[in-house]
Design a protein around this motif. Structure first.
Motif, PDB file in Angstrom:
ATOM      1  N   LEU A   1      10.639  16.850   8.992  1.00 30.06           N
ATOM      2  CA  LEU A   1       9.396  17.011   8.237  1.00 30.06           C
ATOM      3  C   LEU A   1       8.333  17.690   9.094  1.00 30.06           C
ATOM      4  O   LEU A   1       7.657  18.622   8.665  1.00 30.06           O
TER       5      LEU A   1
ATOM      6  N   ILE B   1       0.810  -1.221   0.000  1.00 39.25           N
ATOM      7  CA  ILE B   1       0.000   0.000   0.000  1.00 39.25           C
ATOM      8  C   ILE B   1       0.847   1.278   0.000  1.00 39.25           C
ATOM      9  O   ILE B   1       0.360   2.342  -0.354  1.00 39.25           O
ATOM     10  N   ALA B   2       2.128   1.145   0.361  1.00 38.73           N
ATOM     11  CA  ALA B   2       2.970   2.348   0.467  1.00 38.73           C
ATOM     12  C   ALA B   2       2.927   3.233  -0.781  1.00 38.73           C
ATOM     13  O   ALA B   2       2.745   4.451  -0.669  1.00 38.73           O
TER      14      ALA B   2
ATOM     15  N   ILE C   1       0.050   5.818  -1.023  1.00 41.68           N
ATOM     16  CA  ILE C   1      -0.196   6.833   0.008  1.00 41.68           C
ATOM     17  C   ILE C   1       0.433   8.162  -0.413  1.00 41.68           C
ATOM     18  O   ILE C   1       1.612   8.235  -0.756  1.00 41.68           O
ATOM     19  N   ALA C   2      -0.408   9.217  -0.385  1.00 43.01           N
ATOM     20  CA  ALA C   2       0.018  10.532  -0.880  1.00 43.01           C
ATOM     21  C   ALA C   2       1.299  11.012  -0.201  1.00 43.01           C
ATOM     22  O   ALA C   2       2.194  11.547  -0.849  1.00 43.01           O
ATOM     23  N   GLY C   3       1.386  10.793   1.108  1.00 38.44           N
ATOM     24  CA  GLY C   3       2.547  11.256   1.859  1.00 38.44           C
ATOM     25  C   GLY C   3       3.853  10.693   1.326  1.00 38.44           C
ATOM     26  O   GLY C   3       4.864  11.385   1.238  1.00 38.44           O
ATOM     27  N   PHE C   4       3.834   9.396   0.954  1.00 36.68           N
ATOM     28  CA  PHE C   4       5.055   8.780   0.459  1.00 36.68           C
ATOM     29  C   PHE C   4       5.463   9.349  -0.893  1.00 36.68           C
ATOM     30  O   PHE C   4       6.635   9.525  -1.186  1.00 36.68           O
TER      31      PHE C   4
ATOM     32  N   GLY D   1       9.050  21.238   9.686  1.00 30.67           N
ATOM     33  CA  GLY D   1       8.799  21.973   8.454  1.00 30.67           C
ATOM     34  C   GLY D   1       7.318  22.281   8.297  1.00 30.67           C
ATOM     35  O   GLY D   1       6.931  23.430   8.061  1.00 30.67           O
TER      36      GLY D   1
ATOM     37  N   TYR E   1       9.961  20.530   1.667  1.00 28.40           N
ATOM     38  CA  TYR E   1       8.569  20.140   1.869  1.00 28.40           C
ATOM     39  C   TYR E   1       7.636  21.318   1.612  1.00 28.40           C
ATOM     40  O   TYR E   1       6.575  21.157   1.015  1.00 28.40           O
ATOM     41  N   ALA E   2       8.053  22.498   2.049  1.00 30.79           N
ATOM     42  CA  ALA E   2       7.225  23.684   1.844  1.00 30.79           C
ATOM     43  C   ALA E   2       7.062  23.956   0.348  1.00 30.79           C
ATOM     44  O   ALA E   2       5.956  24.216  -0.128  1.00 30.79           O
TER      45      ALA E   2
ATOM     46  N   THR F   1       5.873  26.123   8.974  1.00 32.90           N
ATOM     47  CA  THR F   1       5.264  26.823   7.848  1.00 32.90           C
ATOM     48  C   THR F   1       3.828  27.212   8.166  1.00 32.90           C
ATOM     49  O   THR F   1       3.408  28.355   7.951  1.00 32.90           O
TER      50      THR F   1
ATOM     51  N   PHE G   1       4.744   3.738   9.611  1.00 28.81           N
ATOM     52  CA  PHE G   1       5.370   2.712   8.783  1.00 28.81           C
ATOM     53  C   PHE G   1       6.762   2.368   9.328  1.00 28.81           C
ATOM     54  O   PHE G   1       7.079   1.199   9.545  1.00 28.81           O
TER      55      PHE G   1
ATOM     56  N   SER H   1       4.782  21.273  -1.221  1.00 28.33           N
ATOM     57  CA  SER H   1       3.375  21.463  -0.853  1.00 28.33           C
ATOM     58  C   SER H   1       2.769  22.589  -1.661  1.00 28.33           C
ATOM     59  O   SER H   1       1.640  22.495  -2.121  1.00 28.33           O
TER      60      SER H   1
ATOM     61  N   GLU I   1      -3.712  17.354   6.095  1.00 29.00           N
ATOM     62  CA  GLU I   1      -3.269  16.398   5.075  1.00 29.00           C
ATOM     63  C   GLU I   1      -1.790  16.084   5.239  1.00 29.00           C
ATOM     64  O   GLU I   1      -1.366  14.934   5.200  1.00 29.00           O
ATOM     65  N   GLN I   2      -0.991  17.127   5.434  1.00 24.91           N
ATOM     66  CA  GLN I   2       0.446  16.930   5.490  1.00 24.91           C
ATOM     67  C   GLN I   2       0.884  16.333   6.814  1.00 24.91           C
ATOM     68  O   GLN I   2       1.776  15.486   6.855  1.00 24.91           O
TER      69      GLN I   2
ATOM     70  N   ILE J   1       1.707   8.957   8.937  1.00 25.08           N
ATOM     71  CA  ILE J   1       1.691   7.647   8.276  1.00 25.08           C
ATOM     72  C   ILE J   1       3.125   7.166   8.046  1.00 25.08           C
ATOM     73  O   ILE J   1       3.451   6.006   8.318  1.00 25.08           O
ATOM     74  N   ILE J   2       3.997   8.055   7.579  1.00 21.51           N
ATOM     75  CA  ILE J   2       5.395   7.682   7.383  1.00 21.51           C
ATOM     76  C   ILE J   2       5.989   7.238   8.728  1.00 21.51           C
ATOM     77  O   ILE J   2       6.654   6.208   8.832  1.00 21.51           O
TER      78      ILE J   2
ATOM     79  N   GLN K   1       4.820  12.354  -1.989  1.00 25.74           N
ATOM     80  CA  GLN K   1       5.340  13.694  -1.763  1.00 25.74           C
ATOM     81  C   GLN K   1       6.763  13.600  -1.190  1.00 25.74           C
ATOM     82  O   GLN K   1       7.669  14.285  -1.654  1.00 25.74           O
ATOM     83  N   LEU K   2       6.932  12.699  -0.206  1.00 22.71           N
ATOM     84  CA  LEU K   2       8.242  12.529   0.408  1.00 22.71           C
ATOM     85  C   LEU K   2       9.274  12.135  -0.647  1.00 22.71           C
ATOM     86  O   LEU K   2      10.391  12.635  -0.667  1.00 22.71           O
TER      87      LEU K   2
ATOM     88  N   SER L   1       0.191  12.751   6.488  1.00 16.54           N
ATOM     89  CA  SER L   1       1.231  12.068   5.717  1.00 16.54           C
ATOM     90  C   SER L   1       2.437  11.765   6.596  1.00 16.54           C
ATOM     91  O   SER L   1       2.974  10.652   6.587  1.00 16.54           O
ATOM     92  N   VAL L   2       2.863  12.760   7.380  1.00 17.67           N
ATOM     93  CA  VAL L   2       4.037  12.552   8.228  1.00 17.67           C
ATOM     94  C   VAL L   2       3.753  11.462   9.247  1.00 17.67           C
ATOM     95  O   VAL L   2       4.591  10.586   9.481  1.00 17.67           O
TER      96      VAL L   2
END
Lengths: 376, 376, 376, 376
Positions: free
Chosen positions: D221, C124-125, C128-131, D224, C230-231, D228, D154, C234, D143-144, D150-151, C133-134, D147-148
């Motif tokens: 992260l 699933i990784a 996931i949106a976060g991954f 950040g 990250y900023a 922000t 994991f 985003s 949202e962000q 969830i990372i 973006q990361l 994401s962090v």
């Protein structure tokens, strides 16, 4: 010789009276507090080392008493005695002078009393730029820092009561009282984690996990507030210092007002001692320099050109020649203003007249250099 | 064959003489320092492993001595011997060569002497981009980093003396001396928190709580200063590198000066090996590409179009077609300049002429594609 | 009924074949990995709990095998079998299916083999949106992250060798080998500070203090790089998502291109479920809303007005009336675009035509409201 | 006297009924939760201290019951009883009132039941500005932050399973179960590092090193995202507060719309009590002040000038005179708007009309001062 000494002393006394933090203050505060480090290492009261330390401390106290006396007399003469005695520096001067003698009179063991010397640090603190800047940042961000501290306290207090309830039976020694649990919570929330108090029950650990994650969250908020505040404050301080210097460069004085503000925001100050190499021949150049004070020597193969306050150099690097064509060395202590390539380009785009002026001067020099037979 | 080897060697010697950090330097520094890791694992002095490690280290020393000799000779020939010997790299070269032999001659056990090999890291440090950038950041933010360090020291010193007084009776072993208390204060203020020294008295814990909170405050200031400085430095480095590439794209050369600065600030460099997929057909596109060097192939259903340095592609994505209409693959190693949707929109708003040019080219291509019967 | 089930199954199979991460995947990955938590708590192999866990895991494996089979078949039919098997997702699908059975066949105890289920997380990784973006941030900042890691490694390695030499006699068990000292250095440089290895010699502690201070310095650099990256990422993502929505609001379509870019940068997306209160009557208002999709109801005292996609509301707050004059509730799921007071003012200053349009509409409504007898 | 008390009580009741967090609420929440600290220190149930604590807590409960009753009655009268009872504050009011009595009735020991008083903190939380700001930041960055997290999860889960497998034989007590390993992973990933669970096998330590490095990455992260978000939120809040004040200064009302937005972004609010020194004669000045409310006195040598709302002072500092020429003291509580030198310069460059107005006024004053014989 004696006359000279007397004059130096008179000047120093005047500086002290005016409330300045003199070099002598710095030296005595630093040696005085530094020596405390060694006070506890040697336990014999009769050793030479101990007597030397004792001597330095009493000397320090004598100096601070003198400093205080000079200021009291000056304040008395100017009819500001009460104001001085009640002012921050007046109180620090007083405590610095009398704390140790009073403690010894009150029966405290000298070795312990001497540790009060740490108070002397407060004599130099107000003079240090970093503290002034920090104070302004704290003043301007006080509302937000207050908010973060309140959030911090809430999490702290709620967590310590919950964990106290969950862990008090398993670990009565560490979590049996709420102040004990609070200690654990602070150690955890700041992510210090000594490990002297650690939850062992499953639920206690779940709460502790939450506290740790909140800890990095609080850290994030605090960093955000302080970083933003510090950046703004630095920008402001830098602008003021640079603004003053820009006015000394005739080149900028012809610019329109808008251009001056832009330039001031872009320039960086660079303070150099005498005989420092500013630019090394052959190095890759990505900035040009304006001389705000002092003078530099451009070392051409056949001669040396001296440039004074108001001149600029290194502009060839920004006009296409990326390798420096000559070494430049400061002749005296000098303050330079540095303009980076990126800012130079932006400036040229916004203020074509400025670009034109630099370009003309650069072409003139390049031609001159070529005529004298120099090749890069 | 032998001729070739001789030529390679001559080239390598010339590079070494010029003071460059060669690949051979990198390899020997990395293997040399890497092997130290294993030096302490095996305690038998007669094992094969130990003899191999010994061999590698002596080989390394031999190489560094040779490197040093080449540079000394080169400097002597150019009458810069004294300057070289006293320069940073001269000193590092010298120590790298003689430290271990000297230590062994002085009677240090070889196993311990070999650990001096860690000095070799200094041979490659100046060549690493990160260190150069870090040095510039430290140089530019030195005033502010200095301020933060002074604040750090003040808190440290005051806290360690206070906690020493409060805890010395309860825990004479850890807090009995001021250096001991200072160790605790550093461990706490950096939020490391080993837990080897922990205050136990109520007042000591209150002071410690203050130190921990100051700790995350100091962290906040430090992060603020370093983050701001690093961001500014990166922006500057990036601009210089991109600026050079922009000049290779004819498309940009017709722009007004202001537009070029804007474009340079917006473009991102992307370095790709040969046969890398840049754009995959059907993927969602949010950027366009300019080719600064190398070439790419656009894989249309019926044929392949090759684009060279100066061309651009992917612009349809920015003009409304969000799905890529063809796969694009690099044919050679290529450096691309990427323009994101957000920046493209801003650019179009500020410089309509640029937008016009891209639009015209895009329409021409789209029409061409439609004529050859391709549908998305 | 049966027909419906068959259809759902067919749809699901098609989605699986297309390589999508379905809801069923999510459920089975989360239950499958979640259940591993309980695997180690109960040591009896015959309990009901253990048999249930075993059952869930085998069920999971069965599902993943089926998923894999569907994809293999689909790839085979499309002649992409080799590409699929060698792709990232192909390898993950394969390992997810066969790792546990293979391990058990190879003689690993089932309880241990089941722990391989943690690999399922990789299914699933990528979804996931976060991954995603990361990954983009890591890709764009890779040079700078690399620099920081190199600095980190240098400090680490040098510190561990120095501390090894200083501490190996005092503490042979923890600092006797270089890998041991390296472990200490990592624990210290990341400011984790377990306290299992702590220097005790004075010199060792001085070096350790330096490492801790470097630790917060490295943290500062890392935070700076990641926070900046990250900023920027985003901002880019947000722009693309908002841009799409802006085009649905007819109000904006009449704007000049420059104004649209400005507006897009200023708007925030707000996704709301049906029947959510957007604005509460009497509350202080500091933003206005545009409806990008869905509809809302404005609850006036005497009637209800419905606003659809493309309309705006809440503008009175920005024109002087800070208290909201009516409650607004979403009627359906809705996506709103929010314009804050600060941005509205800036927008009005830069694009007077836009301000004019909002003003006109607002006055019309206000008049209308007054005519229907409502007073604030 | 009695009349006055009755009136105060009536006003207070009305404020409570309206759902406001009154001063009485603050006092009782702070004393009530503060006293819990002491509850666990003294174990005797008959001491005076314990009976006082008990008394304060019951008094608190009585007050909260009254508060709740007033609000229930008010809600009933306005036919909002159900809405109130189910609202957040209704639930908090209810629990605050009945939790402790119910717990005691249910047989919980009073000492333990009293700890439920920590819930009272929730009564004041919604009223604290920091929490409101935090809530908005969390809402906008959800949202962000998600994401962090969830990372984070994991890394946490994968690391704990891997380390469990590697360490369970060496340390069955701490790493023998997955929840145990998970506890270690959280303690490590947040860089807390208690040291109660530490990997000892070489491979376990390699994984642990990775987790620690990920830990500072996750911190980066999180910082950040939060930094922000917090900076943007602060800027927004500040703009709204300043905007309101700017409208009270007639000087700004004549400006063009664009200039007002610029000015509002540049001004800082400064709230001062009466008799505070704003500017000290002779100090270095780098900002000017506008009076948004209240009044100040400029202390000239021969007389005192009073300035009211709408006036400005300190502008000489920005026009070249860096030393303040007079001391300025607030006469009443005052809100000032501060314009820094850097922003003043920018403003003058962008809006020459504004600069002209300040310049004219400054010259008029300077002339006036000179005529009255004052020299700097």
């Amino acid at each position: 010789m004696l006359e000279r000494l007397r004059r130096t002393l008179a000047e120093h006394t005047a500086a002290v009276a005016a409330g300045k933090v003199t070099l002598a203050s710095y030296i005595s505060v630093i040696t005085g507090t530094g020596i405390l480090l060694f006070l506890t290492l040697d336990t014999s009261d009769d050793s030479l080392a101990y007597h030397s330390i004792e001597g330095v401390i009493w000397l320090n106290i004598a100096y601070f008493v003198w400093e205080w006396a000079v200021r009291v007399r000056h304040a008395y003469q100017h009819r500001e005695l009460r104001a001085y005695l009640l002012s921050g520096s007046g109180i620090v001067d007083c405590i610095s002078s009398i704390a140790i003698p009073l403690a010894i009179l009150a029966g405290v063991e000298p070795r312990t009393a001497f540790l009060l010397g740490v108070i002397w640090l407060m004599k130099i603190a107000p003079d240090i730029a970093g503290f002034q800047q920090l104070r302004r940042v704290l003043a301007q961000e006080r509302e937000q820092l207050g908010s973060v501290l309140i959030i911090f306290s809430f999490v702290l207090y709620a967590a310590s009561i919950i964990v106290h309830v969950l862990e008090r039976e398993a670990q009565p020694a560490t979590f049996g009282t709420i102040p004990g649990a609070l200690w654990w919570a602070i150690v955890t929330l700041t992510t210090t984690g000594y490990g002297d108090a650690v939850p062992v029950t499953p639920l206690g650990r779940v709460i502790a996990s939450g506290v740790m994650i909140c800890g990095i969250g609080v850290l994030g908020l605090l960093v955000g507030v302080l970083a933003t505040g510090y950046a703004a404050e630095s920008r402001r301080t830098r602008f003021i210092k640079t603004w003053e210097l820009v006015s000394r460069v005739p080149f900028f004085s012809e610019l329109a007002h808008g251009a001056i503000v832009d330039v001031t925001n872009m320039l960086r100050r660079l303070e150099l001692p005498a005989r420092a190499i500013v630019v090394r021949k052959g190095a890759v150049g990505d900035c040009m320099y304006f001389i705000a004070s002092g003078s530099v020597a451009v070392e051409l193969p056949d001669r040396q050109i001296e440039l004074d306050q108001g001149s600029f150099f290194g502009e060839l690097a920004l006009l296409g020649n990326t390798a420096r064509s000559a070494t430049v060395v400061t002749k005296t202590e000098a303050t330079l203003l540095v303009l980076d390539l990126i800012d130079f380009r932006t400036l040229m785009a916004r203020h074509p007249d400025l670009a034109q002026a630099i370009d003309t001067e650069a072409r003139r020099r390049m031609k001159e250099n070529q005529e004298t037979g120099r090749t890069r």
